[in-house]
Scaffold this active site. Structure first.
Site: not given
Ligand code: SAH
Length: 209
Positions: A60
């Site tokens: 993000s």
């Molecule tokens: N907080 C992260 C943002 C990553 S984007 C950062 O600072 O990099 C969102 C993340 O959520 C992705 O890595 C994706 O794989 C994960 N995600 C999506 N659906 C999910 C689920 N059902 N359970 C766990 N993680 C999930």
């Protein structure tokens, strides 16, 4: 371009964008965001943009990280926190510096493995990463004082609400095409909802990746 001075410029911009939580800003001024992205993207790590982190996922933009973290803190010290969507671990690391304990779940195993290695360098002693489906929260360490979801869901998973401690707060984006940041507080009168600003997150996907 990856120096302390660049980070301070980012923090100054965040202040101008309305982020007023100096505790969050101090952590963001310190944490080397460029170490969470691929080498080819390092020069853009402090721009106010989201960046690809591999596996079709994104880290993000700084403003959103600052906004969500400030909302989660709500001017108080964070106790036990659950993050859904570990990704590259940047948000996780911010939380690690602010909370007593951080649990973070990620559904893509190779992404989590990479992030685990990266976080090892930071020597956090209060972070637990888990390969799990965030729809289910993480019952084994519940209840949480705060839950932060960094992927967008169509609705609030009931499991997450049930894992909130009394007085706890859940921050998450909700919506499919049009997403809005939501804030839920578990009060004595029940769950109170606030709908905040429009956001753009990758979707919360079902099951393990
Ligand atoms: N907080 C992260 C943002 C990553 S984007 C950062 O600072 O990099 C969102 C993340 O959520 C992705 O890595 C994706 O794989 C994960 N995600 C999506 N659906 C999910 C689920 N059902 N359970 C766990 N993680 C999930």
């Amino acid at each position: 371009m990856t120096s302390q001075r660049t980070r301070l410029r980012m923090v100054e911009r965040l202040r101008q964008q309305g982020i007023a939580d100096e505790v969050v800003l101090a952590v963001m001024a310190e944490l080397p965001r460029h170490l969470f992205v691929d080498e080819a993207l390092m020069s853009r790590a402090y721009d106010d943009v989201s960046l690809p982190l591999g596996f079709g996922q994104t880290i993000s933009q700084p403003y959103i990280v600052a906004k969500m973290t400030s909302l989660l803190r709500n001017g108080k010290k964070l106790g036990r926190v659950l993050e859904i969507g570990t990704g590259c671990g940047y948000q996780t690391s911010i939380l690690a510096k602010l909370a007593k304990e951080v649990y973070s779940v990620e559904r893509i195993a190779p992404l989590l493995d990479r992030t685990r290695l990266r976080l090892r360098e930071f020597k956090f002693t209060n972070v637990r990463l888990k390969h799990a489906d965030g729809h289910l929260g993480l019952p084994e360490a519940a209840p949480y004082d705060a839950i932060l979801m960094t992927a967008a869901a169509s609705h609030v998973p009931e499991e997450l609400v049930s894992q909130l401690a009394p007085g706890g707060r859940l921050i998450m984006p909700i919506g499919l095409n049009e997403q809005k940041l939501h804030c839920f507080d578990l009060t004595e009168e029940g769950l109170q909802q606030q709908i905040l600003e429009p956001v753009k997150f990758v979707p919360l996907l079902p099951g393990l990746g």
